[in-house]
Scaffold this motif. Structure first.
Motif, PDB file in Angstrom:
ATOM      1  N   LEU A 211       0.831  -1.206   0.000  1.00 51.23           N
ATOM      2  CA  LEU A 211       0.000   0.000   0.000  1.00 51.23           C
ATOM      3  C   LEU A 211       0.866   1.258   0.000  1.00 51.23           C
ATOM      4  N   ALA A 212       1.924   1.241   0.812  1.00 53.53           N
ATOM      5  CA  ALA A 212       2.826   2.395   0.857  1.00 53.53           C
ATOM      6  C   ALA A 212       3.475   2.630  -0.501  1.00 53.53           C
ATOM      7  N   GLY A 213       3.881   1.538  -1.164  1.00 47.67           N
ATOM      8  CA  GLY A 213       4.480   1.665  -2.488  1.00 47.67           C
ATOM      9  C   GLY A 213       3.492   2.176  -3.520  1.00 47.67           C
ATOM     10  N   THR A 214       2.256   1.692  -3.438  1.00 50.37           N
ATOM     11  CA  THR A 214       1.226   2.140  -4.376  1.00 50.37           C
ATOM     12  C   THR A 214       0.969   3.635  -4.228  1.00 50.37           C
ATOM     13  N   ILE A 215       0.841   4.074  -2.984  1.00 49.04           N
ATOM     14  CA  ILE A 215       0.619   5.504  -2.734  1.00 49.04           C
ATOM     15  C   ILE A 215       1.827   6.317  -3.183  1.00 49.04           C
ATOM     16  N   ALA A 216       3.022   5.785  -2.911  1.00 52.40           N
ATOM     17  CA  ALA A 216       4.241   6.494  -3.296  1.00 52.40           C
ATOM     18  C   ALA A 216       4.357   6.616  -4.811  1.00 52.40           C
ATOM     19  N   GLY A 217       4.076   5.527  -5.522  1.00 51.62           N
ATOM     20  CA  GLY A 217       4.131   5.576  -6.981  1.00 51.62           C
ATOM     21  C   GLY A 217       3.041   6.450  -7.570  1.00 51.62           C
ATOM     22  N   LEU A 218       1.887   6.422  -6.937  1.00 48.05           N
ATOM     23  CA  LEU A 218       0.753   7.219  -7.411  1.00 48.05           C
ATOM     24  C   LEU A 218       1.022   8.711  -7.265  1.00 48.05           C
ATOM     25  N   LEU A 219       1.614   9.091  -6.132  1.00 43.01           N
ATOM     26  CA  LEU A 219       1.805  10.509  -5.830  1.00 43.01           C
ATOM     27  C   LEU A 219       3.220  10.997  -6.109  1.00 43.01           C
ATOM     28  N   GLY A 220       4.095  10.097  -6.574  1.00 40.07           N
ATOM     29  CA  GLY A 220       5.458  10.516  -6.885  1.00 40.07           C
ATOM     30  C   GLY A 220       6.333  10.689  -5.666  1.00 40.07           C
ATOM     31  N   LEU A 221       6.073   9.904  -4.613  1.00 40.78           N
ATOM     32  CA  LEU A 221       6.863   9.976  -3.387  1.00 40.78           C
ATOM     33  C   LEU A 221       7.808   8.783  -3.326  1.00 40.78           C
ATOM     34  N   GLY A 222       8.510   8.661  -2.201  1.00 37.76           N
ATOM     35  CA  GLY A 222       9.461   7.572  -2.071  1.00 37.76           C
ATOM     36  C   GLY A 222       8.981   6.403  -1.240  1.00 37.76           C
TER      37      GLY A 222
END
Length: 347
Positions: A211-222
């Protein structure tokens, strides 16, 4: 920017030690549990970034940063209170010991001199096996993502390259989860406060990594911004939580950067400038924070700095996003969902 800053910070942390234990400051066992699923989530999130409209990404970004900021703030307050109690107890015990020593020797007590911890070289400070596993997963998933660039979007080959990533990431995280469950490995950075892992906990944590990776990839975060509060919540010391989450961030952010570059959504010149600035700022910031923690004797400072950074990011990034939304509304541009299969890479 995130990739440059995270990479520089990782190199700085490779030579650092645990604040209280004779261990590296990076918990490689914890990283090996979360990072493969984090990288898998990055691939999912980047695809969603193409589909989701910009206004939705802005709203999600603000909600995420505000939520994590609030949670981190309360965790920082809780840690600050615990540190205050520990300081008072340490001072009280010190006075008792000094008084007892004075009575026995009839001389003023001398300050205890602690032997400095043995310095360890960077080669000895790195857990090469676990780090090698992480690099292997990173290379395999990145190779599959690059391969997707040569396949027609939504073709059988495209989906096959996507699906192959699942057993790679799940396999490595499951391997580490089984070792933790059987007691073959432990999260040593917690010291004596070890966790007796249950199956549902390990599944939940792996899911949180995805989930953290999905949110990070979605929003351009790390991704590290999301993992750090989670690590703090399971009892990891702030210094270790920060260092370990940044290691995971370096892998995930670099992968996201490559994927966005392949999608032609990556301004190279602008990015190189930000990488240089972020690298210098990260090295200086790490040094200053460590000095601050040493002077104040409070690791909770790290949590408050994280809270402040996230709060400022929420305001600035949210403001920019809202500004873009207003411009699109004024120009009557399309603000609906995109079609991944119809997406064309701009040359």
């Amino acid at each position: 920017m995130i990739t440059g800053g995270a990479t520089a910070t990782v190199f700085y942390n490779l030579i650092q030690r645990h604040p209280t234990l004779d261990l590296p400051v990076i918990d490689y066992d914890l990283a090996l549990l979360f990072t493969p699923m984090l990288m898998l989530g990055i691939s999912i999130g980047v695809a969603f970034n193409v589909i989701f409209p910009e206004w939705m990404l802005t709203v999600l970004l603000i909600i995420l940063f505000v939520g994590i900021s609030i949670k981190s703030f309360f965790k920082g307050v809780e840690t600050w209170k615990k540190e205050t109690i520990m300081k008072k107890e340490a001072k009280k015990n010190s006075r008792i010991d000094d008084a007892a020593h004075y009575i026995q020797t009839e001389e003023p007590a001398k300050e205890d001199t602690k032997e400095p911890r043995k310095k360890v070289s960077i080669v000895e400070n790195i857990r090469w096996k676990e780090l090698g596993y992480l690099f292997a997963i990173w290379i395999m998933i990145l190779a599959l993502e690059i391969g997707k660039n040569y396949a027609t979007t939504c073709s059988e080959a495209y989906w096959a390259l996507n699906l192959i990533q699942v057993p790679i990431a799940v396999g490595m995280s499951s391997y580490q989860a089984v070792r933790l469950y059987k007691g073959q490995r432990v999260i040593a950075s917690k010291g004596d406060q070890q966790t007796h892992w249950r199956v549902w906990q390990l599944i939940l944590f792996c899911g949180c990594g995805t989930l953290a990776g999905t949110i990070a990839g979605l929003l351009g975060l790390g991704g590290g911004f999301i993992l750090a509060p989670l690590f703090l919540g399971i009892g990891i010391p702030p210094q270790v939580a920060s260092a370990t989450s940044i290691l995971a961030m370096a892998f995930s952010a670099s992968m996201a950067a490559v994927e966005y570059y392949l999608l032609k959504r990556f301004p190279v010149r602008y990015a190189l400038y930000l990488v240089a600035v972020a690298t210098a700022a990260s090295l200086v910031g790490q040094h200053l924070v460590r000095k601050m923690v040493a002077v104040l004797g409070r690791a909770s400072v790290i949590i408050f700095i994280l809270t402040f950074t996230l709060s400022v990011s929420a305001v600035l990034l949210g403001g920019v996003g809202v500004s873009h939304m207003i411009q699109k509304i004024e120009h009557k541009e399309y603000m609906g969902f995109g079609n991944l299969c119809m997406y064309k890479v701009k040359n």
